[in-house]
Design a protein around this motif. Structure first.
Motif, short mmCIF file in Angstrom:
data_model
loop_
_atom_site.label_atom_id
_atom_site.label_comp_id
_atom_site.label_asym_id
_atom_site.label_seq_id
_atom_site.Cartn_x
_atom_site.Cartn_y
_atom_site.Cartn_z
N ASN A 284 0.08 12.68 -8.92
CA ASN A 284 0.22 13.91 -6.97
C ASN A 284 0.43 13.46 -6.17
OD1 ASN A 284 -1.92 13.95 -4.75
ND2 ASN A 284 -2.55 15.94 -7.39
N HIS A 285 0.90 14.19 -5.25
CA HIS A 285 1.38 13.98 -4.20
C HIS A 285 0.46 13.49 -2.61
CE1 HIS A 285 -1.74 16.49 -1.51
NE2 HIS A 285 -1.63 17.20 -2.43
N ALA A 286 -1.06 13.33 -3.01
CA ALA A 286 -1.58 12.46 -2.47
C ALA A 286 -1.64 10.70 -2.88
CB ALA A 286 -2.60 12.78 -2.69
N VAL A 287 -1.28 10.55 -4.16
CA VAL A 287 -1.33 9.49 -5.11
C VAL A 287 -0.24 8.46 -4.59
CG1 VAL A 287 -0.93 7.73 -6.36
CG2 VAL A 287 -1.93 9.74 -6.49
N TYR A 288 1.34 9.20 -3.74
CA TYR A 288 2.19 8.59 -2.88
C TYR A 288 1.69 7.58 -1.77
CZ TYR A 288 5.69 11.04 -5.83
OH TYR A 288 6.25 11.25 -7.39
N HIS A 289 0.59 8.17 -0.95
CA HIS A 289 0.25 7.72 -0.09
C HIS A 289 -0.38 6.86 -0.21
CE1 HIS A 289 1.63 10.98 2.98
NE2 HIS A 289 1.02 12.20 2.33
N SER A 290 -1.27 6.51 -1.51
CA SER A 290 -2.37 5.67 -1.91
C SER A 290 -1.20 4.26 -3.01
CB SER A 290 -3.10 6.03 -3.08
OG SER A 290 -4.25 7.02 -3.01
N TYR A 291 -0.01 4.95 -2.66
CA TYR A 291 0.70 3.69 -2.98
C TYR A 291 1.08 2.68 -1.99
CZ TYR A 291 0.87 4.84 -8.50
OH TYR A 291 0.59 5.15 -9.76
N GLY A 292 1.93 3.63 -0.98
CA GLY A 292 2.04 3.09 0.21
C GLY A 292 0.54 2.46 0.85
N GLU A 293 -0.30 3.47 0.83
CA GLU A 293 -1.47 1.66 1.34
C GLU A 293 -1.60 0.73 0.73
OE1 GLU A 293 -4.66 1.80 4.19
OE2 GLU A 293 -2.68 2.81 3.89
N VAL A 294 -1.04 0.55 -0.21
CA VAL A 294 -1.17 -0.49 -1.63
C VAL A 294 -0.03 -1.56 -0.55
CG1 VAL A 294 -1.50 -1.65 -3.46
CG2 VAL A 294 -2.87 -0.04 -3.56
N ALA A 295 1.04 -0.80 -0.87
CA ALA A 295 1.96 -1.67 -0.52
C ALA A 295 1.44 -2.46 0.79
CB ALA A 295 3.06 -0.98 -0.45
N ARG A 296 1.03 -1.97 1.68
CA ARG A 296 0.49 -2.11 3.85
C ARG A 296 -0.39 -3.14 3.37
NH1 ARG A 296 1.99 3.65 4.30
NH2 ARG A 296 -0.74 3.91 4.30
N LEU A 297 -1.43 -2.73 2.45
CA LEU A 297 -2.27 -4.50 3.15
C LEU A 297 -2.25 -5.00 2.53
CD1 LEU A 297 -5.52 -1.77 2.09
CD2 LEU A 297 -5.56 -3.17 4.53
N GLU A 298 -1.17 -5.10 0.73
CA GLU A 298 -0.90 -5.93 0.01
C GLU A 298 0.55 -6.67 1.59
OE1 GLU A 298 0.22 -6.29 -3.61
OE2 GLU A 298 -1.54 -5.33 -4.56
N LEU A 299 1.18 -6.41 1.55
CA LEU A 299 1.49 -7.10 2.77
C LEU A 299 1.11 -7.74 3.33
CD1 LEU A 299 4.16 -8.06 3.87
CD2 LEU A 299 4.25 -5.95 4.99
N LEU A 300 0.12 -7.10 4.12
CA LEU A 300 -0.87 -8.13 5.51
C LEU A 300 -2.08 -8.89 4.93
CD1 LEU A 300 -1.81 -4.48 7.54
CD2 LEU A 300 -0.23 -6.26 8.38
N GLU A 301 -2.31 -9.06 3.50
CA GLU A 301 -3.22 -9.83 3.02
C GLU A 301 -1.79 -11.45 2.97
OE1 GLU A 301 -5.63 -11.08 -0.43
OE2 GLU A 301 -4.23 -8.93 -0.75
N ALA A 302 -0.48 -10.96 2.18
CA ALA A 302 0.59 -11.77 1.92
C ALA A 302 1.10 -12.62 2.94
CB ALA A 302 1.47 -11.26 1.45
N ALA A 303 1.01 -12.06 4.16
CA ALA A 303 1.60 -12.31 5.82
C ALA A 303 -0.01 -13.31 6.23
CB ALA A 303 1.99 -10.87 7.15
N GLY A 304 -0.52 -13.04 6.15
CA GLY A 304 -1.32 -14.16 6.11
C GLY A 304 -2.37 -13.63 7.92
N GLY A 305 -2.24 -12.32 7.86
CA GLY A 305 -2.70 -11.83 9.75
C GLY A 305 -3.90 -11.50 9.33
N LEU A 306 -4.83 -11.22 8.76
CA LEU A 306 -5.77 -10.31 8.59
C LEU A 306 -7.35 -11.63 8.87
CD1 LEU A 306 -5.62 -8.11 5.54
CD2 LEU A 306 -5.02 -7.91 7.05
N ALA A 307 -6.92 -12.52 8.64
CA ALA A 307 -8.27 -13.67 8.94
C ALA A 307 -8.24 -13.38 10.68
CB ALA A 307 -8.35 -14.80 7.78
N GLY A 308 -7.11 -13.38 11.03
CA GLY A 308 -6.66 -13.68 12.68
C GLY A 308 -7.04 -12.49 13.45
#
Length: 143
Positions: free
Chosen positions: A25-49
C-alpha cells in the motif's frame, strides 16, 4: 577515498500491508521511511539529548517516488541520510531497495526541530543535533 554508505535498516513486507492489487500500500512506503528515520535518530544517539532539551524532530513535508512494486515476503533495505542546510529545516532522504538491488522507492522529507515548550522550530538544527550528542557522521554522509 570511498564514499560512505548511508544508515540502513532491513524490513520484510508483511501480508497485511498489501492493497487490493497485492502490492505494498502506498501509505506503507511512508511508514518504512519513518522506521528508518527513527532508527537512525536512535542509533546516532541524539534522542536522549532531545528529550533533555525538550526538542523533537517534526515532519513538515514528505514525497515518495514509486519505482517498483513490493509484494508480500519481499525484503528491503531502507536507507536514511540527513542533509543539513541553512535555516530551520533539514532533509532526511531514504531509498527503499530490494535485497537484489532493485530500487523500489525514493522518499524525500523536510523536517525541523521543534522546541516543545515554545512550539516553534529552532534555528540551526545541525548545531542542535551536535549539542544533543548526536553522531553527525552517522546521521549524514556529507559530514
Amino acid at each position: 577515498m570511498t564514499e560512505r554508505e548511508p544508515f540502513r535498516t532491513r524490513i520484510k513486507v508483511r501480508h497485511y500491508e498489501l492493497d487490493t492489487l497485492g502490492h505494498l500500500n502506498h501509505a506503507v512506503y511512508h511508514s518504512y521511511g519513518e522506521v528508518a528515520r527513527l532508527e537512525l535518530l536512535e542509533a546516532a544517539g541524539g534522542l536522549a539529548g532531545f528529550t533533555a532539551e525538550k526538542l523533537a524532530a517534526v515532519l513538515l513535508e514528505t514525497h515518495v517516488v514509486f519505482r517498483r512494486e513490493l509484494r508480500a515476503g519481499d525484503v528491503v533495505d531502507v536507507t536514511c541520510d540527513v542533509k543539513f542546510g541553512s535555516g530551520k529545516t533539514f532533509r532526511m532522504d531514504s531509498n527503499i531497495v530490494k535485497v537484489d538491488g532493485t530500487p523500489a522507492a525514493e522518499i524525500t522529507c523536510t523536517l525541523g526541530l521543534m522546541d516543545l515548550e515554545r512550539r516553534k522550530l529552532v534555528e540551526d538544527p545541525r548545531a542542535r543535533f551536535e549539542a544533543a550528542g548526536a553522531d553527525l557522521k552517522l546521521l549524514s554522509t556529507a559530514e
